[in-house]
Design an enzyme around this catalytic site. Structure first.
Site, PDB file in Angstrom:
ATOM      1  N   LYS A  78      42.122  76.102 -21.640  1.00 35.47           N
ATOM      2  CA  LYS A  78      43.290  75.242 -21.360  1.00 35.47           C
ATOM      3  C   LYS A  78      44.129  75.082 -22.608  1.00 35.47           C
ATOM      4  CE  LYS A  78      41.070  72.708 -17.689  1.00 35.47           C
ATOM      5  NZ  LYS A  78      40.184  71.614 -17.332  1.00 35.47           N
ATOM      6  N   GLN A 100      38.090  66.178 -18.517  1.00 35.87           N
ATOM      7  CA  GLN A 100      37.259  67.259 -17.981  1.00 35.87           C
ATOM      8  C   GLN A 100      36.043  66.673 -17.266  1.00 35.87           C
ATOM      9  OE1 GLN A 100      38.103  70.512 -18.043  1.00 35.87           O
ATOM     10  NE2 GLN A 100      36.262  71.043 -16.901  1.00 35.87           N
ATOM     11  N   ASP A 136      45.867  66.512 -13.113  1.00 33.09           N
ATOM     12  CA  ASP A 136      44.808  67.045 -12.250  1.00 33.09           C
ATOM     13  C   ASP A 136      45.032  66.622 -10.788  1.00 33.09           C
ATOM     14  OD1 ASP A 136      42.770  68.730 -13.098  1.00 33.09           O
ATOM     15  OD2 ASP A 136      41.733  67.135 -14.196  1.00 33.09           O
TER      16      ASP A 136
END
Ligand code: GUN
Length: 291
Positions: free
Chosen positions: A51, A95, A118
């Site tokens: 990422k 995460q 997200d």
């Protein structure tokens, strides 16, 4: 015997990342993505590293926060509050999975919904479910982009999703409904799962069981989108990655299919970068980018 066309997620993701980079280049500021990693999960470390690299390649700032596995929930929430208030940060990603002593929902819902790249915040899930503009989970968006590349128009098609997670199954169902598909959400306990799958013009496999979906579960000509990433042992003692679909069998029946790796996987970060660009434009009062 027909052979399915292989949907090249790697190439499609690279194209999307390039489009994001082009749009970022036109902005009078640099969008910033903050990524929080708690603990030492090896797979998570690789995702976070990828990422970071791709964020920088797209011309954005990457702010990385690595916290010890024993970080308290309060300390994590305090960091999120700080990032929510930081004008240089347009996207925040925590995460997953988080260590057991931390309440994942509490953490996700502490993120400013307008920075929730997200799309996991309950407000974004609700906006998506009610047809409002939302930041939407990256893997589901990637699945729909790939299905459209393979099939063009999705209107009226029968879509079956195997898997009901909040991260993939449920949001991909919402997105396919928005594309006017007839949507069934099946899962590992669905009765006659093979029969249900055989109805699908679009079959999305997101159940997390290696090679569970067999050749004779697939309607001839169907578009198969395999979200699974499972590591299984090889004969030589090493491991290899396989999806939730038995690829070698499926490829002989499907019309189009995503490989693992190189299918859905690369789309996730490309869509994350697109979400970050979108969030940045919205937060800075600029028009929505047309990608
Ligand atoms: N862990 C596995 N997939 C994801 C994802 O898409 N986002 C986050 N934040 N964590 C993950």
């Amino acid at each position: 015997m027909t052979t399915a066309s292989i949907i090249d997620g790697k190439a499609i993701a690279a194209e999307l990342r390039q489009q994001v980079a082009n749009e970022v280049g036109k902005l009078p500021f640099k969008p910033g993505l903050a990524v929080i990693l708690v603990g030492e999960d090896p797979a998570s470390k690789i995702y976070v590293r990828n990422k970071q690299v791709q964020t920088v390649e797209a011309g954005m700032n990457s702010f990385e926060h690595r916290l010890d596995a024993d970080t308290s929930q309060d300390d994590l929430l305090a960091l999120i509050a700080k990032l929510n208030a930081d004008d240089a940060v347009h996207g925040i990603l925590v995460q997953l999975p988080l260590p057991d002593h931390i309440d994942e929902n509490r953490v996700i819902n502490a993120i400013d919904p307008d920075k929730d790249v997200d799309g996991f915040h309950v407000i974004n899930a609700g906006r998506l479910a009610t047809g409002q503009k939302a930041l939407t989970s990256c893997t589901p968006v990637g699945c729909v982009i790939l299905a459209k590349k393979a099939l063009g128009e999705l209107k009226g098609l029968e879509a079956v999703i195997v898997g009901r997670s909040n991260i993939v199954g449920k949001p991909v169902a919402q997105l396919l409904l928005r594309e006017h598909c007839t949507v069934t959400i099946a899962h590992s306990r669905t009765r006659n799962l093979d029969e249900v799958c055989r109805r699908a013009d679009i079959l999305v496999a997101a159940v997390g069981r290696p090679q569970m979906i067999k050749q004779d579960w697939i309607k001839p000509g169907a578009c198969v989108i395999d979200v699974g990433i499972n590591r299984i042992p090889r004969e030589d003692g090493k491991t290899r990655l396989v999806g939730d679909v038995d690829f070698d069998g499926a490829v002989e029946v499907a019309g189009s299919i995503t490989p693992v790796p190189g299918g859905v996987g690369p789309m996730t970060i490309a869509c994350l970068l697109r979400n970050t660009l979108q969030a940045a434009c919205a937060l800075e009062g600029l028009p929505e980018p047309k990608i």
